[in-house]
Design an enzyme around this catalytic site. Structure first.
Site, PDB file in Angstrom:
ATOM      1  N   GLY A   6      -2.904 -47.904 -41.208  1.00 38.38           N
ATOM      2  CA  GLY A   6      -3.329 -46.772 -40.385  1.00 38.38           C
ATOM      3  C   GLY A   6      -2.162 -45.958 -39.873  1.00 38.38           C
ATOM      4  O   GLY A   6      -1.046 -46.481 -39.728  1.00 38.38           O
ATOM      5  N   THR A  66       6.159 -43.692 -40.832  1.00 37.15           N
ATOM      6  CA  THR A  66       5.256 -44.240 -41.845  1.00 37.15           C
ATOM      7  C   THR A  66       5.452 -43.526 -43.191  1.00 37.15           C
ATOM      8  O   THR A  66       5.710 -42.314 -43.221  1.00 37.15           O
ATOM      9  CB  THR A  66       3.784 -44.091 -41.400  1.00 37.15           C
ATOM     10  OG1 THR A  66       2.948 -44.333 -42.514  1.00 37.15           O
ATOM     11  CG2 THR A  66       3.474 -42.711 -40.872  1.00 37.15           C
ATOM     12  N   SER A  67       5.282 -44.276 -44.289  1.00 36.91           N
ATOM     13  CA  SER A  67       5.427 -43.644 -45.615  1.00 36.91           C
ATOM     14  C   SER A  67       4.221 -42.750 -45.909  1.00 36.91           C
ATOM     15  O   SER A  67       4.308 -41.810 -46.695  1.00 36.91           O
ATOM     16  CB  SER A  67       5.548 -44.713 -46.699  1.00 36.91           C
ATOM     17  OG  SER A  67       4.396 -45.526 -46.673  1.00 36.91           O
ATOM     18  N   GLU A  68       3.089 -43.021 -45.241  1.00 35.19           N
ATOM     19  CA  GLU A  68       1.884 -42.228 -45.505  1.00 35.19           C
ATOM     20  C   GLU A  68       1.909 -40.870 -44.797  1.00 35.19           C
ATOM     21  O   GLU A  68       0.985 -40.082 -44.941  1.00 35.19           O
ATOM     22  CB  GLU A  68       0.626 -43.008 -45.111  1.00 35.19           C
ATOM     23  CG  GLU A  68       0.257 -44.035 -46.179  1.00 35.19           C
ATOM     24  CD  GLU A  68      -1.056 -44.748 -45.884  1.00 35.19           C
ATOM     25  OE1 GLU A  68      -1.957 -44.679 -46.734  1.00 35.19           O
ATOM     26  OE2 GLU A  68      -1.170 -45.367 -44.826  1.00 35.19           O
TER      27      GLU A  68
HETATM   28 ZN   LIG Z   1      -3.985 -46.713 -45.482  1.00 37.25          ZN
END
Ligand SMILES: [Zn+2]
Length: 349
Positions: free
Chosen positions: A106, A151-153
């Protein structure tokens, strides 16, 4: 036709010092208009004076990724950003408590001004973040402040924000019921619960490796018309034009809805749905609230199609058949002529 009344329609005459305008008996009120009327009633009964019902907007952000490092650092540690960091930690806690995230899954992001974004760090449980864990990045994902690595996302969140300038906040997580629909590749059916219709517009993006630009592009392709995107075999990402709290609300509304639909579908009776006309009323409210939806402007019969959920059940009104009739007669004549020719050739041999 019934009139749609928004909070603005009520506020405007008040600002000019007038009284709330009298509303048509059958007017449709947006939820914020209803709240505002309730506030006014309360104030009138208490004899209070102020008419301002909403919090004052945040100061415009002047700092950008091009500002001197000292200015960026001061901005990152300012009281205004501290409040947003606390808000992100609070939302993270709620995501974890509701089991919408697992492990360090998340992420949450808030856009700040022209090209800065406050976001969650990598490898930290969203249930236990501290304000000091948060990161500041530019729109390309380069980290410009914060001790922990971002975060990488975040790249997906940034692609969404670049494609949808209204997206001031994004939330991504893995709520089990909604993710179940995403794994099955099924868009949740519509026309069952009003909150879901008003606050969410859902589409499914195909699977790609999380954090890759390709995944981000597939999601970004959908943010023009949808604010709630199921990522196949992965999870959900939402965006809001109001803020992180609203993007998180969409997650709660979607998850509660997916769970309700699953329960309803197991009770042994066909599920009840609202009529296309009733949905149309909700879409008017939604449009008044500035939310996207690909169904604006559709014919009523097209509004409650739930093809993936109940294959074969589509438009409530049969499609127009006039062109098909004319075409069929012509096709039949052609087929007949060809058949005659073939038959004639076969008999002559
Ligand atoms: Zn995810």
């Amino acid at each position: 036709m019934r009139t749609l009344i928004s909070a603005k329609d009520i506020e405007d005459p008040l600002r000019g010092g007038g009284a709330p305008k009298s509303l048509p008996a059958d007017a449709i009120l947006t939820p914020s208009a209803r709240d505002l009327l309730r506030d006014i009633e309360n104030r009138q009964s208490k004899g209070a004076g102020s008419t301002s019902a909403s919090a004052s907007p945040a100061q415009p952000v002047k700092t950008t990724s091009k500002s001197p490092a000292t200015e960026i650092e001061a901005f990152f540690n300012s009281p205004a950003i501290q409040t947003l960091k606390e808000q992100i930690c609070d939302i993270g806690r709620r995501l974890w408590q509701r089991a919408y995230v697992d492990g360090n899954g998340g992420n949450i992001a808030i856009r700040l001004g022209e090209d800065l974004v406050l976001c969650t760090p990598t490898l930290v449980s969203k249930g236990f973040m501290k304000p000091a864990d948060l990161c500041l990045v530019d729109l390309e994902g380069n980290q410009v402040a914060g001790a922990k690595k971002r975060t990488s996302e975040i790249l997906m969140h940034l692609q969404m924000m670049k494609r949808q300038p209204k997206a001031v906040a994004t939330v991504h997580c893995h709520p089990p019921y909604a993710t179940g629909f995403a794994v099955a590749g099924i868009t949740p059916p519509t026309c069952m619960v009003p909150e879901f219709e008003v606050f969410c517009a859902v589409a499914v993006a195909p699977y790609r490796t999380p954090g890759t630009p390709e995944m981000g592009k597939l999601v970004a392709d959908l943010v023009g018309e949808y604010n709630t995107i199921l990522m196949a075999n992965h999870g959900v990402v939402t965006w809001s034009h109001l803020g992180a709290e609203d993007a998180y609300f969409k997650m709660e509304i979607l998850e509660a809805y997916c769970r309700t639909v699953l329960v309803a579908s197991q009770l042994g009776k066909p599920v009840g749905t609202m009529t296309p006309g009733q949905l149309q009323d909700l879409l008017k409210i939604k449009q008044g609230m500035g939310m996207p939806d690909p169904r604006y402007g559709l014919k009523e019969c097209e509004l409650c199609d739930n093809d993936e959920w109940r294959p074969g059940v589509t438009c409530a009104v049969p499609a127009k058949e006039v062109p098909a009739m004319a075409y069929d007669a012509e096709t039949e004549a052609t087929v007949q002529a060809i058949t005659d020719q073939i038959l004639a050739r076969t008999t002559n041999q």
